[in-house]
Design an enzyme around this catalytic site. Structure first.
Site, PDB file in Angstrom:
ATOM      1  N   ASP A  25      10.045 -16.121  34.454  1.00 38.28           N
ATOM      2  CA  ASP A  25      10.372 -14.977  35.299  1.00 38.28           C
ATOM      3  C   ASP A  25      11.759 -15.244  35.848  1.00 38.28           C
ATOM      4  O   ASP A  25      11.939 -16.087  36.728  1.00 38.28           O
ATOM      5  CB  ASP A  25       9.335 -14.867  36.423  1.00 38.28           C
ATOM      6  CG  ASP A  25       9.695 -13.793  37.455  1.00 38.28           C
ATOM      7  OD1 ASP A  25      10.720 -13.104  37.278  1.00 38.28           O
ATOM      8  OD2 ASP A  25       8.942 -13.663  38.443  1.00 38.28           O
ATOM      9  N   LYS A  86      21.501 -11.588  38.709  1.00 36.65           N
ATOM     10  CA  LYS A  86      20.786 -10.643  37.850  1.00 36.65           C
ATOM     11  C   LYS A  86      21.332  -9.216  38.013  1.00 36.65           C
ATOM     12  O   LYS A  86      21.312  -8.425  37.077  1.00 36.65           O
ATOM     13  CB  LYS A  86      19.295 -10.685  38.199  1.00 36.65           C
ATOM     14  CG  LYS A  86      18.395  -9.914  37.262  1.00 36.65           C
ATOM     15  CD  LYS A  86      16.945 -10.203  37.615  1.00 36.65           C
ATOM     16  CE  LYS A  86      15.968  -9.414  36.773  1.00 36.65           C
ATOM     17  NZ  LYS A  86      14.577  -9.793  37.122  1.00 36.65           N
ATOM     18  N   GLU A 185       8.747  -6.967  32.935  1.00 41.89           N
ATOM     19  CA  GLU A 185       8.057  -7.614  34.059  1.00 41.89           C
ATOM     20  C   GLU A 185       6.705  -6.964  34.371  1.00 41.89           C
ATOM     21  O   GLU A 185       5.705  -7.668  34.525  1.00 41.89           O
ATOM     22  CB  GLU A 185       8.967  -7.622  35.297  1.00 41.89           C
ATOM     23  CG  GLU A 185      10.103  -8.627  35.158  1.00 41.89           C
ATOM     24  CD  GLU A 185      11.249  -8.385  36.126  1.00 41.89           C
ATOM     25  OE1 GLU A 185      11.100  -7.561  37.056  1.00 41.89           O
ATOM     26  OE2 GLU A 185      12.304  -9.030  35.955  1.00 41.89           O
ATOM     27  N   ASP A 207       6.089  -3.687  42.507  1.00 36.62           N
ATOM     28  CA  ASP A 207       6.794  -4.971  42.588  1.00 36.62           C
ATOM     29  C   ASP A 207       7.852  -4.931  43.684  1.00 36.62           C
ATOM     30  O   ASP A 207       8.905  -4.315  43.522  1.00 36.62           O
ATOM     31  CB  ASP A 207       7.432  -5.274  41.220  1.00 36.62           C
ATOM     32  CG  ASP A 207       8.198  -6.609  41.198  1.00 36.62           C
ATOM     33  OD1 ASP A 207       8.399  -7.210  42.277  1.00 36.62           O
ATOM     34  OD2 ASP A 207       8.598  -7.039  40.102  1.00 36.62           O
TER      35      ASP A 207
HETATM   36  P1  ADP Z   1      12.520 -11.488  43.210  1.00 32.98           P
HETATM   37  O1  ADP Z   1      11.574 -10.832  42.296  1.00 32.98           O
HETATM   38  O2  ADP Z   1      13.529 -10.531  43.818  1.00 32.98           O
HETATM   39  O3  ADP Z   1      13.179 -12.690  42.637  1.00 32.98           O
HETATM   40  P2  ADP Z   1      10.281 -12.560  44.786  1.00 32.98           P
HETATM   41  O4  ADP Z   1       9.221 -11.783  44.136  1.00 32.98           O
HETATM   42  O5  ADP Z   1      10.268 -14.018  44.608  1.00 32.98           O
HETATM   43  O6  ADP Z   1      11.738 -11.996  44.539  1.00 32.98           O
HETATM   44  O7  ADP Z   1      10.202 -12.236  46.346  1.00 32.98           O
HETATM   45  C1  ADP Z   1      11.040 -12.828  47.289  1.00 32.98           C
HETATM   46  C2  ADP Z   1      10.789 -12.183  48.615  1.00 32.98           C
HETATM   47  O8  ADP Z   1       9.422 -12.393  49.001  1.00 32.98           O
HETATM   48  C3  ADP Z   1      11.656 -12.755  49.725  1.00 32.98           C
HETATM   49  O9  ADP Z   1      12.183 -11.708  50.507  1.00 32.98           O
HETATM   50  C4  ADP Z   1      10.657 -13.582  50.523  1.00 32.98           C
HETATM   51  O10 ADP Z   1      11.026 -13.687  51.882  1.00 32.98           O
HETATM   52  C5  ADP Z   1       9.399 -12.767  50.368  1.00 32.98           C
HETATM   53  N1  ADP Z   1       8.208 -13.546  50.674  1.00 32.98           N
HETATM   54  C6  ADP Z   1       7.830 -14.717  50.102  1.00 32.98           C
HETATM   55  N2  ADP Z   1       6.689 -15.165  50.678  1.00 32.98           N
HETATM   56  C7  ADP Z   1       6.344 -14.257  51.618  1.00 32.98           C
HETATM   57  C8  ADP Z   1       5.264 -14.154  52.557  1.00 32.98           C
HETATM   58  N3  ADP Z   1       4.339 -15.103  52.639  1.00 32.98           N
HETATM   59  N4  ADP Z   1       5.237 -13.072  53.360  1.00 32.98           N
HETATM   60  C9  ADP Z   1       6.193 -12.130  53.297  1.00 32.98           C
HETATM   61  N5  ADP Z   1       7.219 -12.171  52.447  1.00 32.98           N
HETATM   62  C10 ADP Z   1       7.309 -13.222  51.612  1.00 32.98           C
HETATM   63 MG    MG Z   2      10.403 -10.538  40.723  1.00 32.24          MG
END
Ligand code: ADP
Ligand code: MG
Length: 620
Positions: A25, A86, A185, A207
């Site tokens: 991912d 990205k 995705e 998502d």
């Molecule tokens: P991306 O797909 O953009 O790479 P992710 O799916 O990894 O991102 O999501 C990252 C986001 O999720 C960040 O804003 C992070 O703060 C938030 N996040 C991660 N864990 C938690 C949680 N336990 N509660 C709320 N938000 C969270």
């Molecule tokens: Mg993502």
């Protein structure tokens, strides 16, 4: 198109092993790599036990740092620390100017309209930056799994266009990672929940990541996901939740909202920690400078309500775009770290009128789905019910031509199913059989490629060399099965064989072969050119000498004959010279001078061949 000649080939072994494949991912904020290990598909952790790799790359003058440490330096070394790369993938200079203000980097233009980011190590393209993230994940996977990877399934947003997909593939190539498939995705998330095993239905994938929101409506029919609609907001995500909390903190603390970048990062970090804690608890204590206070979940919910509402609006629009009614949606899958926020789950559940799926960690679900797909594509599930649905050919398929050369019929990365045909011809006068040697690989010489199968075509009517037309057809079906058939066009004699492509290749062999082909491309070209000239020369000499022996007296006068013979002698003398250019020149001279002779002979033999002789009578 020139007809190529085929003759008897050499031998080669075909080893066999389990093939290590992973799912990746490659996220805007965070990236992960997952794989099947002892029956469980799960993300792979780094040495510190962390599975999430922040998608941040920091260039130092002599090395590159990827992940947590790089992310931490985003504030202190913003010009050399690239985050959210990205967003730049597959974008032109113009697109980047639009994103402009938000990005702290110094851009320069490459030759290809591609934006380059100026760093202490020089200008770096988004593809190169992404490759650093992929390389870190590949190295992690190889360390954990204990071997070279045969390839990876890499996920991309469903809305990624060709340029963005190609940029992702290029990044993988730079990272020395073979792409088994780019997978959408949302499809990966659906696969992780096993929704592909349902007969059919419509699923919605919600998502919400760090900086982007994506909604996808998929329709499943017989194990194939069709993207009905995608929607979302490229500037909506958990980062906005952080900003909302930060604003709240500053207001409560009576501090100015106008901060220097360092302090701003600090407040945002405090806000982000508070947000993540609130997914588990009802209240959280917040400290900033000498202020402290309590943030409750209801207050937080109020702060983010406008953002959730925006995401739901996108959902309704996507449903409308796909002409799907709310009650047709059979499952709603939650993806992305920000769907951990309980209020987000609630509101999404309310809107769709059903409980969203949250059993699989929303950070990991995409990587897990990709890993499941990677296992299948690598061919490790051969006994299961799952079909080997290869969507692209990992290495080129072709056959051996005279001089030990590989002629590619289907280039690698061609999507399947596919059928391609090419015409070949005989090498010798009166040749009635032909060996078809099927090969896989990227190199020019067959000794550097993998032998897949060989079979014979017999019963070619005897003609002068080059007169027979043999059409060889390569066909790869949706299961990745290759069949090759050869047909002589005048007589219709035909022969064929079925082979399984890529199974003969061991772990890492694909990667190695590709790497080789890049490094050796020039060397190969020279070797190929000389070999081709030698083959041309040999073939011409044999043909001319044979023809002279049979028809020289009947079809030529003495002057013509002597002129040809002297050119033949000159060409023979050049054969050992290694001088490709001189050989080529002499081949041209000899074929020019024999053109008329060849035409007279072709006339007479073709007439004879078509005069209705039975094939059995003339087979050798
Ligand atoms: P991306 O797909 O953009 O790479 P992710 O799916 O990894 O991102 O999501 C990252 C986001 O999720 C960040 O804003 C992070 O703060 C938030 N996040 C991660 N864990 C938690 C949680 N336990 N509660 C709320 N938000 C969270
Ligand atoms: Mg993502």
């Amino acid at each position: 198109m020139a007809l190529l000649q085929i003759a008897e080939p050499g031998q080669s072994p075909q080893p066999h092993q389990r093939r290590l494949a992973v799912g990746i991912d490659l996220g805007t904020t965070n990236s992960l790599v997952a794989a099947l290990r002892s029956g469980v598909t799960a993300p792979l952790a780094d040495g510190d036990g962390e599975v999430i790799l922040p998608s941040a790359v920091r260039y130092h003058s002599d090395h590159v740092e990827v992940g947590r440490a790089a992310k931490a330096a985003a504030a202190s070394d913003p010009l050399n620390t690239i985050v959210s790369v990205k967003r730049l993938m597959g974008r032109g200079v113009g697109d980047v100017k639009q994103l402009g203000g938000q990005l702290p980097y110094r851009f320069s233009e490459g030759q290809s309209q591609m934006p380059f980011i100026e760093t202490v190590q020089g200008a770096r393209s988004p593809v190169a930056v992404s490759a650093e993230i992929l390389r870190a994940l590949r190295e992690r996977a190889e360390a954990v799994l204990g071997g070279e990877l045969v390839g990876a399934v890499i996920t991309v947003p469903a809305y990624f266009d060709d340029a963005q997909r190609q940029a992702t593939k290029d990044a993988a190539r730079l990272a020395n990672l073979n792409v088994l498939r780019l997978l959408n995705e949302p499809t990966a998330a659906a696969v992780a929940y096993g929704l592909d095993r349902e007969a059919e239905g419509v699923v919605a994938i919600y998502d919400l990541g760090g900086g982007t929101f994506d909604i996808s409506i998929l329709r499943l029919t017989k194990g194939v996901f069709e993207v009905l609609a995608t929607g979302g907001d490229t500037a909506l995500g958990g980062d906005d939740f952080d900003h909302a909390i930060a604003g709240w903190i500053l207001a409560k603390a009576g501090a100015s909202q106008d901060l220097d970048p360092g302090t701003q990062r600090e407040v945002l970090k405090i806000a982000c920690d508070a947000k993540e804690q609130l997914s588990e608890t009802d209240t959280v204590e917040v400290r900033y400078a000498d202020w402290q206070g309590i943030l409750t979940r209801p207050t937080f919910n109020e702060l983010i309500e406008p953002m959730i509402a925006r995401s739901l609006k996108s959902c309704r629009r996507a449903l409308r775009d796909s002409s799907i009614e709310l009650d047709e949606v059979q499952a709603v899958v939650m993806v992305g770290g920000s769907t951990r926020v309980p209020r987000v789950r609630e509101r999404v559940g309310e809107m769709f009128g059903r409980e969203p799926l949250t059993d699989i960690d929303p950070d990991q679900v995409v990587a897990i789905g990709a890993a499941i797909q990677a296992e299948t594509l690598a061919g490790n599930n051969r006994d299961g019910e799952e079909l080997l649905l290869l969507d692209v050919i990992p290495l080129s398929l072709g056959l051996e031509t005279m001089g030990g050369l590989m002629e590619k019929i289907i280039p690698r990365n061609t999507t399947i199913p596919v059928a391609r045909a090419q015409e070949f011809t005989t090498y010798k006068d009166g040749q009635t059989a032909m060996m078809i040697h099927v090969l896989q690989g990227e190199r020019e010489l067959i000794v550097d490629c993998r032998s897949l199968a060989r079979f014979e075509l017999r019963g070619i009517p005897p003609m002068v060399a080059g007169a027979a037309k043999i059409r060889v057809t390569f066909q790869v079906d949706a299961d990745g099965l290759l069949s090759v058939s050869a047909r002589e066009l005048a007589s219709g004699v035909e022969s064929s064989i079925q082979v399984k492509p890529s199974y003969g290749l061991t772990d890492g062999e694909i990667a190695r072969m590709l790497e080789d082909s890049f490094h050796k491309a020039n060397e190969d070209k020279t070797a190929r050119a000389l070999r081709e000239q030698l083959v041309d020369a040999q073939r011409l000499l044999e043909a001319v000498e044979g023809a002279l022996a049979v028809d020289g007296v009947r079809l030529l006068d003495q002057e013509e004959r002597e002129a040809i013979e002297s050119q033949v002698r000159e060409l023979r003398e050049l054969l050992d010279s290694q001088d490709g250019v001189a050989i080529e020149r002499q081949v041209k001279r000899l074929s020019q001078i024999t053109d008329a002779f060849a035409a007279r002979r072709l006339d007479s033999t073709v007439k004879a061949a078509l005069a209705g002789r039975r094939l059995n009578d003339i087979e050798d």
